[in-house]
Every structure is written in structure tokens, then in C-alpha cells.
Design a protein around this motif. Structure first.
Motif, PDB file in Angstrom:
ATOM      1  N   LYS A 164       0.815  -1.210   0.000  1.00 43.83           N
ATOM      2  CA  LYS A 164       0.000   0.000   0.000  1.00 43.83           C
ATOM      3  C   LYS A 164       0.853   1.268   0.000  1.00 43.83           C
ATOM      4  O   LYS A 164       0.489   2.262  -0.638  1.00 43.83           O
ATOM      5  CB  LYS A 164      -0.964   0.009   1.185  1.00 43.83           C
ATOM      6  CG  LYS A 164      -0.311  -0.005   2.556  1.00 43.83           C
ATOM      7  CD  LYS A 164      -1.373   0.019   3.646  1.00 43.83           C
ATOM      8  CE  LYS A 164      -0.744   0.056   5.040  1.00 43.83           C
ATOM      9  NZ  LYS A 164      -1.780   0.094   6.091  1.00 43.83           N
ATOM     10  N   TRP A 165       1.978   1.235   0.706  1.00 44.01           N
ATOM     11  CA  TRP A 165       2.818   2.431   0.734  1.00 44.01           C
ATOM     12  C   TRP A 165       3.497   2.664  -0.607  1.00 44.01           C
ATOM     13  O   TRP A 165       3.669   3.800  -1.033  1.00 44.01           O
ATOM     14  CB  TRP A 165       3.860   2.301   1.850  1.00 44.01           C
ATOM     15  CG  TRP A 165       3.243   2.256   3.209  1.00 44.01           C
ATOM     16  CD1 TRP A 165       3.262   1.215   4.101  1.00 44.01           C
ATOM     17  CD2 TRP A 165       2.473   3.293   3.834  1.00 44.01           C
ATOM     18  NE1 TRP A 165       2.557   1.535   5.227  1.00 44.01           N
ATOM     19  CE2 TRP A 165       2.064   2.810   5.098  1.00 44.01           C
ATOM     20  CE3 TRP A 165       2.096   4.578   3.443  1.00 44.01           C
ATOM     21  CZ2 TRP A 165       1.296   3.558   5.976  1.00 44.01           C
ATOM     22  CZ3 TRP A 165       1.320   5.332   4.308  1.00 44.01           C
ATOM     23  CH2 TRP A 165       0.936   4.816   5.560  1.00 44.01           C
ATOM     24  N   ALA A 166       3.883   1.573  -1.270  1.00 46.74           N
ATOM     25  CA  ALA A 166       4.468   1.717  -2.598  1.00 46.74           C
ATOM     26  C   ALA A 166       3.455   2.303  -3.572  1.00 46.74           C
ATOM     27  O   ALA A 166       3.793   3.163  -4.399  1.00 46.74           O
ATOM     28  CB  ALA A 166       4.958   0.358  -3.103  1.00 46.74           C
ATOM     29  N   LEU A 167       2.205   1.850  -3.471  1.00 49.70           N
ATOM     30  CA  LEU A 167       1.162   2.386  -4.341  1.00 49.70           C
ATOM     31  C   LEU A 167       0.883   3.849  -4.038  1.00 49.70           C
ATOM     32  O   LEU A 167       0.714   4.664  -4.947  1.00 49.70           O
ATOM     33  CB  LEU A 167      -0.117   1.566  -4.173  1.00 49.70           C
ATOM     34  CG  LEU A 167      -1.307   2.001  -5.027  1.00 49.70           C
ATOM     35  CD1 LEU A 167      -0.978   1.903  -6.512  1.00 49.70           C
ATOM     36  CD2 LEU A 167      -2.538   1.160  -4.696  1.00 49.70           C
ATOM     37  N   GLY A 168       0.848   4.165  -2.750  1.00 47.34           N
ATOM     38  CA  GLY A 168       0.607   5.558  -2.367  1.00 47.34           C
ATOM     39  C   GLY A 168       1.707   6.488  -2.843  1.00 47.34           C
ATOM     40  O   GLY A 168       1.445   7.574  -3.367  1.00 47.34           O
ATOM     41  N   LEU A 169       2.958   6.053  -2.673  1.00 47.48           N
ATOM     42  CA  LEU A 169       4.089   6.867  -3.128  1.00 47.48           C
ATOM     43  C   LEU A 169       4.103   6.995  -4.644  1.00 47.48           C
ATOM     44  O   LEU A 169       4.441   8.059  -5.181  1.00 47.48           O
ATOM     45  CB  LEU A 169       5.401   6.256  -2.639  1.00 47.48           C
ATOM     46  CG  LEU A 169       5.685   6.375  -1.141  1.00 47.48           C
ATOM     47  CD1 LEU A 169       6.959   5.603  -0.784  1.00 47.48           C
ATOM     48  CD2 LEU A 169       5.814   7.839  -0.733  1.00 47.48           C
ATOM     49  N   SER A 170       3.736   5.919  -5.342  1.00 45.83           N
ATOM     50  CA  SER A 170       3.692   5.981  -6.806  1.00 45.83           C
ATOM     51  C   SER A 170       2.636   6.969  -7.277  1.00 45.83           C
ATOM     52  O   SER A 170       2.880   7.761  -8.187  1.00 45.83           O
ATOM     53  CB  SER A 170       3.403   4.587  -7.373  1.00 45.83           C
ATOM     54  OG  SER A 170       4.415   3.676  -7.027  1.00 45.83           O
ATOM     55  N   GLY A 171       1.451   6.932  -6.646  1.00 53.70           N
ATOM     56  CA  GLY A 171       0.391   7.862  -7.022  1.00 53.70           C
ATOM     57  C   GLY A 171       0.762   9.303  -6.722  1.00 53.70           C
ATOM     58  O   GLY A 171       0.544  10.202  -7.542  1.00 53.70           O
ATOM     59  N   ALA A 172       1.341   9.526  -5.531  1.00 48.99           N
ATOM     60  CA  ALA A 172       1.770  10.882  -5.180  1.00 48.99           C
ATOM     61  C   ALA A 172       2.907  11.345  -6.085  1.00 48.99           C
ATOM     62  O   ALA A 172       2.980  12.521  -6.453  1.00 48.99           O
ATOM     63  CB  ALA A 172       2.211  10.926  -3.715  1.00 48.99           C
ATOM     64  N   GLY A 173       3.802  10.400  -6.448  1.00 49.78           N
ATOM     65  CA  GLY A 173       4.889  10.757  -7.365  1.00 49.78           C
ATOM     66  C   GLY A 173       4.384  11.140  -8.734  1.00 49.78           C
ATOM     67  O   GLY A 173       4.880  12.099  -9.347  1.00 49.78           O
ATOM     68  N   PHE A 174       3.390  10.405  -9.234  1.00 45.65           N
ATOM     69  CA  PHE A 174       2.799  10.752 -10.528  1.00 45.65           C
ATOM     70  C   PHE A 174       2.153  12.133 -10.473  1.00 45.65           C
ATOM     71  O   PHE A 174       2.311  12.944 -11.400  1.00 45.65           O
ATOM     72  CB  PHE A 174       1.760   9.701 -10.924  1.00 45.65           C
ATOM     73  CG  PHE A 174       0.958  10.084 -12.143  1.00 45.65           C
ATOM     74  CD1 PHE A 174       1.478   9.896 -13.421  1.00 45.65           C
ATOM     75  CD2 PHE A 174      -0.314  10.634 -12.004  1.00 45.65           C
ATOM     76  CE1 PHE A 174       0.738  10.257 -14.539  1.00 45.65           C
ATOM     77  CE2 PHE A 174      -1.063  10.996 -13.126  1.00 45.65           C
ATOM     78  CZ  PHE A 174      -0.528  10.806 -14.398  1.00 45.65           C
TER      79      PHE A 174
END
Length: 223
Positions: A164-174
């Protein structure tokens, strides 16, 4: 006479609030789809008389405020809000929904403020409110979409088990890359900058606002 004025004020308030149901999604969609065009639109609206400004959309600061209020309501509904105060000022901030929304508006408002400051300085204009106001308003459109993207990414990630944290960071990074890309394109056209310098300016503005936001958070909410 005073009673009639009160009724008229209520009518105007009710009409304006109901119009938000039309103009909020319309304005947000236009910002996401045509961010540069909407910033140009906001700059043009600032030259009109007050009563003629943003007649077919929401004003940029209002769009940002409503977006943050809706995101806060969504966080409460999904039980994903985890801000904890560690001092007296922080306790006052989180003591009410209104205070927390205003605090978030101030923190996110640092992005358009620093961007407007960068534009004024690059143009060689005096550091006066009349020069800061147009770029600040236009930037509020951009930050509204950015705040929405980051919040959706983080809230979605919190409801997913693995990674979940990887997904959250990926979304925020995008979302951050989208923000920097639009900002760099804006600096290229508005300030007549080369692509590399425009990207550098966009990153500089973002980092300065981000570090200031961290400092404000530490001073208000605490560690």
C-alpha cells in the motif's frame, strides 16, 4: 426593511451554494484537462471588474478551499485521517474541522504563493500585492488538481493490503510529476524560459514550498 435584506441575503447565499454543484465539477474538470488554458483564463479574469470575474466557473482560491473541504469529509467517512497534535497550537488546529481545513488551505497555499513569487521576481516586478495576486490565483487552480490527485492516491493506498505504501508513493509521485510538468510548461510560456531552466524553476518552487510546509507543520502540529 432589515428583514427583507436578510431574506435577500439568504436567497443569494442559497443560489450561490447550489451553483457550486454545477461549477465545482465543471471547473475542476477544465483544470485537469486544460491546466495551462485555465491559468491563462484566471489571469484574464483578474483584469475584469469584480462582478464580472469567474462568472462561469469557481474562483481559484474557492476551488482549492472546496476541494480540501471535500477531501477532509472523505477522510472522515473512510476513517483515514491520522493527524495528531503534540502541542497546544496543534490541539487547536485539530480541535475542529473548520480549523483543520483552514490549516490545510494555508499549507497547500504555500505552493501558489511561492510560484507567484517566482513569477514576479523573474519578471522584475515590484513585490506588491497587485502583481502577486494574478499568478497566485492561477496557481490555485493547479494546486487544487494536485491536492486532489495526492489525496486520492494516499487514501486509496490505505485501503489496499499489500504494497500500500508503494502504491501511495507511486500515485503521489505521478501527481507531483504532473504538477512539475505543467509548472515548467507555464514558466516556459509566461517567462520565456528554456525547457531546462523552466524545469529547474518548477522544482525550486516546489522544494521551497514543501520545506516551508514541513516547517509550518512542525511548528503548529509538532513532531
Amino acid at each position: 426593511m432589515d428583514f427583507l435584506k436578510l431574506i435577500r441575503s439568504f436567497e443569494d447565499l442559497l443560489f450561490e451554494l447550489l451553483c457550486w454543484l454545477i461549477y465545482y465539477p465543471r471547473t475542476l474538470w477544465l483544470v485537469v484537462r486544460h491546466p495551462l488554458r485555465m491559468i491563462d483564463y484566471s489571469n484574464h479574469e483578474q483584469t475584469d471588474a469584480d462582478e464580472d470575474q469567474y462568472t462561469d466557473t469557481l474562483s481559484p482560491p474557492l476551488l482549492l478551499l472546496i476541494t480540501l473541504a471535500l477531501l477532509h469529509a472523505l477522510e472522515l467517512g473512510l476513517n483515514t485521517q491520522h493527524i495528531q497534535a503534540h502541542n497546544a497550537v496543534g490541539a487547536m488546529v485539530v480541535s475542529s474541522d473548520q480549523n483543520l481545513i483552514l490549516w490545510c488551505s494555508f499549507v497547500y497555499g504555500l505552493l501558489p504563493l511561492f510560484a507567484a513569487l517566482h513569477v514576479v521576481r523573474r519578471k522584475g516586478q515590484p513585490l506588491e500585492r497587485k502583481y502577486l495576486r494574478p499568478p497566485f490565483f492561477g496557481q490555485c487552480y493547479l494546486v487544487s488538481a494536485y491536492a486532489l490527485m495526492v489525496a486520492i492516491a494516499t487514501m486509496t493506498a490505505q485501503h489496499i493490503g499489500a504494497w500500500k505504501w508503494a502504491l501511495g508513493l507511486s500515485g503521489a509521485g505521478f501527481a507531483t510529476l504532473w504538477y512539475l510538468w505543467v509548472q515548467s510548461m507555464l514558466f516556459r510560456t509566461m517567462l520565456n524560459m528554456r525547457p531546462l531552466r523552466a524545469w529547474g524553476g518548477a522544482i525550486l518552487v516546489f522544494v521551497a514550498a514543501f520545506l516551508t510546509a514541513i516547517l509550518v507543520s512542525l511548528l503548529t502540529i509538532g513532531r
